[in-house]
Design a protein around this motif. Structure first.
Motif, PDB file in Angstrom:
ATOM      1  N   ALA A   1      38.519  43.681  29.526  1.00  0.00           N
ATOM      2  CA  ALA A   1      38.526  42.896  28.286  1.00  0.00           C
ATOM      3  C   ALA A   1      38.667  41.410  28.591  1.00  0.00           C
ATOM      4  CB  ALA A   1      39.666  43.352  27.373  1.00  0.00           C
ATOM      5  N   GLY A   2      39.187  41.103  29.780  1.00  0.00           N
ATOM      6  CA  GLY A   2      39.258  39.716  30.216  1.00  0.00           C
ATOM      7  C   GLY A   2      37.976  39.245  30.858  1.00  0.00           C
ATOM      8  N   TRP A   3      37.529  39.975  31.899  1.00  0.00           N
ATOM      9  CA  TRP A   3      36.353  39.514  32.654  1.00  0.00           C
ATOM     10  C   TRP A   3      35.084  39.505  31.818  1.00  0.00           C
ATOM     11  CZ3 TRP A   3      38.544  36.957  35.959  1.00  0.00           C
ATOM     12  CH2 TRP A   3      39.453  37.435  36.907  1.00  0.00           C
ATOM     13  N   ARG A   4      34.680  40.676  31.341  1.00  0.00           N
ATOM     14  CA  ARG A   4      33.410  40.765  30.621  1.00  0.00           C
ATOM     15  C   ARG A   4      33.587  40.785  29.111  1.00  0.00           C
ATOM     16  NH1 ARG A   4      32.085  41.501  35.815  1.00  0.00           N
ATOM     17  NH2 ARG A   4      34.060  42.599  36.022  1.00  0.00           N
ATOM     18  N   GLY A   5      34.849  40.905  28.662  1.00  0.00           N
ATOM     19  CA  GLY A   5      35.105  40.798  27.243  1.00  0.00           C
ATOM     20  C   GLY A   5      35.172  39.355  26.799  1.00  0.00           C
ATOM     21  N   TYR A   6      35.946  38.544  27.519  1.00  0.00           N
ATOM     22  CA  TYR A   6      36.140  37.148  27.122  1.00  0.00           C
ATOM     23  C   TYR A   6      35.364  36.154  27.993  1.00  0.00           C
ATOM     24  CZ  TYR A   6      38.247  32.560  26.737  1.00  0.00           C
ATOM     25  OH  TYR A   6      38.410  31.204  26.598  1.00  0.00           O
ATOM     26  N   LEU A   7      35.555  36.215  29.329  1.00  0.00           N
ATOM     27  CA  LEU A   7      35.099  35.109  30.174  1.00  0.00           C
ATOM     28  C   LEU A   7      33.593  35.088  30.407  1.00  0.00           C
ATOM     29  CD1 LEU A   7      35.984  32.658  31.753  1.00  0.00           C
ATOM     30  CD2 LEU A   7      36.442  34.136  33.733  1.00  0.00           C
ATOM     31  N   LEU A   8      32.979  36.221  30.743  1.00  0.00           N
ATOM     32  CA  LEU A   8      31.558  36.212  31.065  1.00  0.00           C
ATOM     33  C   LEU A   8      30.693  35.698  29.911  1.00  0.00           C
ATOM     34  CD1 LEU A   8      29.270  36.771  33.040  1.00  0.00           C
ATOM     35  CD2 LEU A   8      29.247  39.150  32.237  1.00  0.00           C
ATOM     36  N   PRO A   9      30.907  36.134  28.657  1.00  0.00           N
ATOM     37  CA  PRO A   9      30.062  35.582  27.577  1.00  0.00           C
ATOM     38  C   PRO A   9      30.127  34.066  27.494  1.00  0.00           C
ATOM     39  CG  PRO A   9      31.243  37.510  26.798  1.00  0.00           C
ATOM     40  CD  PRO A   9      31.812  37.184  28.144  1.00  0.00           C
TER      41      PRO A   9
END
Length: 283
Positions: A135-143
């Motif tokens: 939820a941190g890596w591809r939930g928040y940061l990647l977008p």
């Protein structure tokens, strides 16, 4: 539009998602504590996911958080489910085949080793990085990285940040040696590139990201059971990393160079519009 690095939500993300895991893991590194406390401090790594959820709410409020939570359960076509689950096993088996041929230690394939996927240690592994980080890596940061960079640059940036998170956790093992630290970093960069392809092709699905993350963690154990090395010798890091690099290059050749090579008309940006990425406030 401001740089994403000056946004308040990103500052909140790093304080929670990095600060709390690093705190817990650093205490474990330097302080002797009882096993239950040590386990609790180890699981502070799951604040990466908490950081993603909190930062998403800071960036876009309730609608942004709702959009992220929906992606936690939204899947994609069956091909991408198989990609997430079985690709890490494929390259782990390739590593063992290569090692076996090079050292004359090939053994027979044992398909019952697939049951390792449903063993208690394997299922518990889902509670660490997969649930605790995605939820941190591809939930928040990647977008957010994808709004400013090509998918390839975003992947490399995320991979280096992902590696840095684990420094205090593996300070006495992986990061105690330049060789093993290098192998770990290359592996994570490859994982990130392959997961970005999955992210873009699955419209930002986080459940598939979690499955891929989980499979990368448990697939080597499954492969060890399916194709054990004669004499029980561990497969050298170079073989596992080499097979991972080959897998990443194969994915990019088949499905990813066009996806990662230049900034695309970022389809998830439409699906993730409720996350209000551009409305994120500057401190």
């Amino acid at each position: 539009m401001s740089s994403i690095w000056t946004r308040r939500s990103l500052k909140v993300f790093f304080v929670v998602a990095f600060g709390l895991p690093w705190l817990g893991w650093t205490i474990n590194l330097f302080v002797t504590v009882d096993p239950p406390v040590r386990t609790a401090l180890f699981y502070m790594g799951d604040f990466m996911a908490v950081g993603g959820l909190v930062a998403t709410w800071v960036a876009g409020g309730r609608s942004a958080l709702k959009a992220l939570l929906w992606r936690l359960v939204r899947g994609a076509g069956v091909v991408w489910w198989l990609y997430a689950l079985l690709l890490p096993l494929a390259w782990s088996l390739v590593a063992r085949v290569a090692y076996g041929f090079a050292h004359g230690t090939m053994t027979a394939l044992d398909l019952t080793g697939l049951t390792t996927f449903v063993s208690v240690p394997a299922l518990l592994a889902f509670t660490t990085g997969p649930i605790g980080e995605e939820a941190g890596w591809r939930g928040y940061l990647l977008p957010r990285l994808l709004t400013r960079h090509s998918p390839l640059v975003a992947s490399l940036s995320l991979g280096l940040i992902w590696t840095a998170l684990h420094v205090p956790l593996y300070a006495e093992s992986i990061f105690a040696s330049g060789d093993t630290a290098s192998y770990f970093t290359v592996n994570v960069l490859c994982y990130t590139a392959m997961m970005t392809v999955l992210f873009l092709r699955s419209r930002g699905s986080l459940v598939l990201a979690m499955i891929f993350h989980w499979s990368t963690n448990v697939a080597p154990r499954v492969a060890d059971r399916m194709l054990p090395v004669a004499g029980g010798a561990p497969v050298a890091h170079a073989y596992q990393t080499g097979a991972t690099v080959v897998a990443a290059l194969a994915v990019l050749a088949v499905a990813g160079w066009r996806t990662l090579g230049a900034r695309p008309d970022f389809e998830p940006a439409r699906d993730l519009a409720d996350e209000s990425i551009d409305a994120d406030r500057v401190s």
